[in-house]
Design a protein around this motif. Structure first.
Motif, PDB file in Angstrom:
ATOM      1  N   ALA A   1       0.835  -1.198   0.000  1.00 32.45           N
ATOM      2  CA  ALA A   1       0.000   0.000   0.000  1.00 32.45           C
ATOM      3  C   ALA A   1       0.870   1.249   0.000  1.00 32.45           C
ATOM      4  N   PHE A   2       0.412   2.282  -0.727  1.00 35.11           N
ATOM      5  CA  PHE A   2       1.139   3.539  -0.832  1.00 35.11           C
ATOM      6  C   PHE A   2       0.182   4.696  -0.560  1.00 35.11           C
ATOM      7  N   GLY A   3       0.709   5.751   0.054  1.00 38.65           N
ATOM      8  CA  GLY A   3      -0.096   6.939   0.291  1.00 38.65           C
ATOM      9  C   GLY A   3      -0.272   7.221   1.768  1.00 38.65           C
ATOM     10  N   GLN A   4      -1.169   8.139   2.091  1.00 41.15           N
ATOM     11  CA  GLN A   4      -1.417   8.519   3.472  1.00 41.15           C
ATOM     12  C   GLN A   4      -2.250   7.454   4.162  1.00 41.15           C
ATOM     13  N   GLY A   5      -1.680   6.845   5.183  1.00 40.85           N
ATOM     14  CA  GLY A   5      -2.360   5.760   5.879  1.00 40.85           C
ATOM     15  C   GLY A   5      -3.148   6.251   7.072  1.00 40.85           C
ATOM     16  N   SER A   6      -4.339   5.714   7.248  1.00 42.99           N
ATOM     17  CA  SER A   6      -5.143   6.013   8.435  1.00 42.99           C
ATOM     18  C   SER A   6      -4.560   5.289   9.640  1.00 42.99           C
ATOM     19  N   GLY A   7      -5.140   5.565  10.804  1.00 43.66           N
ATOM     20  CA  GLY A   7      -4.660   4.903  12.012  1.00 43.66           C
ATOM     21  C   GLY A   7      -4.739   3.397  11.925  1.00 43.66           C
ATOM     22  N   SER A   8      -5.819   2.866  11.347  1.00 45.82           N
ATOM     23  CA  SER A   8      -5.970   1.411  11.276  1.00 45.82           C
ATOM     24  C   SER A   8      -5.010   0.804  10.259  1.00 45.82           C
ATOM     25  N   LEU A   9      -4.771   1.485   9.134  1.00 47.68           N
ATOM     26  CA  LEU A   9      -3.804   0.973   8.152  1.00 47.68           C
ATOM     27  C   LEU A   9      -2.395   0.957   8.727  1.00 47.68           C
ATOM     28  N   VAL A  10      -2.034   2.019   9.408  1.00 50.63           N
ATOM     29  CA  VAL A  10      -0.698   2.087  10.014  1.00 50.63           C
ATOM     30  C   VAL A  10      -0.531   0.996  11.062  1.00 50.63           C
ATOM     31  N   MET A  11      -1.534   0.803  11.890  1.00 54.00           N
ATOM     32  CA  MET A  11      -1.438  -0.222  12.929  1.00 54.00           C
ATOM     33  C   MET A  11      -1.391  -1.615  12.315  1.00 54.00           C
ATOM     34  N   ALA A  12      -2.178  -1.844  11.260  1.00 52.14           N
ATOM     35  CA  ALA A  12      -2.134  -3.135  10.573  1.00 52.14           C
ATOM     36  C   ALA A  12      -0.740  -3.418  10.043  1.00 52.14           C
ATOM     37  N   HIS A  13      -0.125  -2.404   9.453  1.00 51.26           N
ATOM     38  CA  HIS A  13       1.233  -2.565   8.931  1.00 51.26           C
ATOM     39  C   HIS A  13       2.213  -2.874  10.060  1.00 51.26           C
ATOM     40  N   GLU A  14       2.093  -2.195  11.199  1.00 57.18           N
ATOM     41  CA  GLU A  14       3.013  -2.435  12.309  1.00 57.18           C
ATOM     42  C   GLU A  14       2.846  -3.848  12.870  1.00 57.18           C
ATOM     43  N   ILE A  15       1.605  -4.315  12.956  1.00 60.58           N
ATOM     44  CA  ILE A  15       1.380  -5.676  13.444  1.00 60.58           C
ATOM     45  C   ILE A  15       1.984  -6.690  12.471  1.00 60.58           C
TER      46      ILE A  15
END
Length: 458
Positions: A340-354
């Motif tokens: 995924a590319f672009g501005q990530g929402s809180g849930s997208l960012v957290m999903a990526h970190e997990i």
């Protein structure tokens, strides 16, 4: 910047050979010009700031494992003596117009070792403050009132101040009781040995009974990993019997202690209402990667290295893999779920970190409801079919989490709590166990009541 002819730095290497005898002297092999060895006028022109490497050779325990604990108690003894030993005054900037600039030199520290860079501006054990076969190596910093441009008389005065400082350091270190030096060394060994032993015990963290995780923050210790023990009322941790307390024998001191063992591959919930200490306990588990001095409160809370915390927070994504949680990306985000590319929402960012934590096989993943995108953790009636929250993954695809342990704090995420293998509740800052089956029955009754209430409003 010093004017030509007004440079004390040019004089420091002529000043340093003078001070010190065989017991307390300048640590010449450690000198790194303008790094740990300097004598410069402060920017406001009112003080002469200094840093000098010192070698002390009083009787101390033999160097070896746990030496950082020994150095830690020595440094704290020096700090405690600063206001009583006049010749130690330069460490605190005594007599200067702005002694507050020297506060990092005397701020109490109970952290004795860390793989992170936390607290590096404070005086604590590190590569420059250590013990070896030569003695105790310290980097001593402080400030003198600016005496004016260097002249022979002023140079002699500064040299005499350094000599008095070295003598005072020697006196203080010789007063530290041998039992304190030995106890702090053994405590450091205890923590390091237990951290190494945890994987063989099937654990990723151990929280000893009596641990006091709450913190007191100061301007210089404003992060939970460096903050000191809270003063006043502070409820000690006790592992409930229903959570199967673990007993460990400590290598350095030989003590046997009991506490909570957080197991490899389990999902462990810390539940409770607001302001009960859930986040504080999670912070303490993260800090368990560090070694602490006696009195810190967390000295026998030990975690394996590599603990990861996943949080929500909007930021740019560049090839982020969120495919475990998202089968399609929301509008405005480019790429596809595996990149995924672009501005990530809180849930997208957290999903990526997990997912990053799982991909790197982090031994322990920590989630806190207070800092989470809750729509990524539990399902809701408005959630689209393109999102699979964590609670659903735990219920249907537990294998994707591999060897990683999940430790989370929650107050209102009942559906996620229901997926935990073990549940510990904090109430009144005291711990008790919640039986998983009983919690599920309670949740079922609660949801039935919600359904009945909603049905009555039709």
């Amino acid at each position: 910047m010093s004017r030509r002819g007004d440079s004390w730095q040019d004089e420091i290497h002529r000043i340093l050979p003078g001070p010190g005898d065989g017991r307390a002297r300048i640590d010449y092999p450690a000198i790194r010009n303008l790094v740990n060895t300097y004598l410069v006028r402060s920017l406001d022109g009112t003080a002469l700031r200094f840093s000098i490497p010192v070698l002390l050779t009083p009787p101390v325990p033999e160097p070896g494992p746990g030496g950082d604990g020994t150095v830690g108690v020595i440094i704290e003894a020096i700090k405690a003596a600063v206001h009583g030993e006049r010749d130690l005054g330069p460490i605190a900037g005594a007599g200067t117009e702005h002694p507050g600039h020297c506060l990092p030199n005397i701020e109490p520290v109970t952290l004795i070792a860390s793989r992170s860079a936390i607290g590096t501006d404070l005086w604590r054990p590190d590569h420059g403050n250590r013990i070896d076969g030569d003695g105790v190596h310290l980097v001593v910093r402080g400030a003198l009132p600016y005496p004016g441009a260097p002249t022979p008389a002023r140079i002699l005065e500064v040299e005499e101040r350094f000599l008095a400082l070295l003598d005072a350091l020697d006196r203080v270190v010789r007063r530290v009781p041998d039992r304190d030096l030995t106890a702090t060394r053994d405590l450091s060994i205890d923590q390091k040995a237990l951290r190494r032993a945890l994987p063989g015990m099937g654990l990723v963290a151990f929280v000893a009974d009596g641990t006091r995780p709450a913190r007191r923050f100061t301007r210089l210790r404003c992060h939970h990993r460096i903050a000191g023990p809270k003063e006043g009322v502070h409820v000690p941790f006790r592992c409930p019997q229903e959570l199967d307390p673990v007993e460990v024998e400590l290598v350095g001191s030989g003590r046997v202690v009991t506490g909570l063992g957080i197991r490899r591959r389990e999902v462990f919930a810390v539940a409770g209402s607001n302001a009960e200490g859930k986040s504080t306990l999670l912070h303490a588990v993260i800090a368990g990667q560090d070694d602490h001095a006696a009195g810190d409160g967390r000295e026998l809370l030990v975690s394996v290295n590599g603990v990861v915390r996943a949080e929500a927070g909007e930021r740019g994504l560049s090839g982020a893999d969120v495919s475990l949680f998202f089968s399609r990306l929301p509008p405005g985000v480019g790429g596809e779920p595996r990149a995924a590319f672009g501005q990530g929402s809180g849930s997208l960012v957290m999903a990526h970190e997990i997912q990053t934590a799982l991909r790197t096989a982090a031994p322990l993943l920590i989630l806190d409801e207070d800092r989470a995108a809750t729509n990524l953790l539990v399902p809701g009636c408005l959630q689209g079919d393109g999102v699979t929250p964590l609670a659903t993954l735990l219920a249907t695809r537990r294998e994707v989490f591999g060897e990683t342990t999940i430790l989370f704090a929650a107050s209102s995420l009942d559906i996620l709590i229901a997926q935990a293998d073990r549940i510990m509740q904090l109430s009144g800052h005291e711990t008790r166990a919640l039986d998983r089956r009983e919690f599920r029955r309670r949740l079922d009754r609660y949801l039935a009541g919600v359904r009945e209430h909603l049905g009555a409003e039709k």
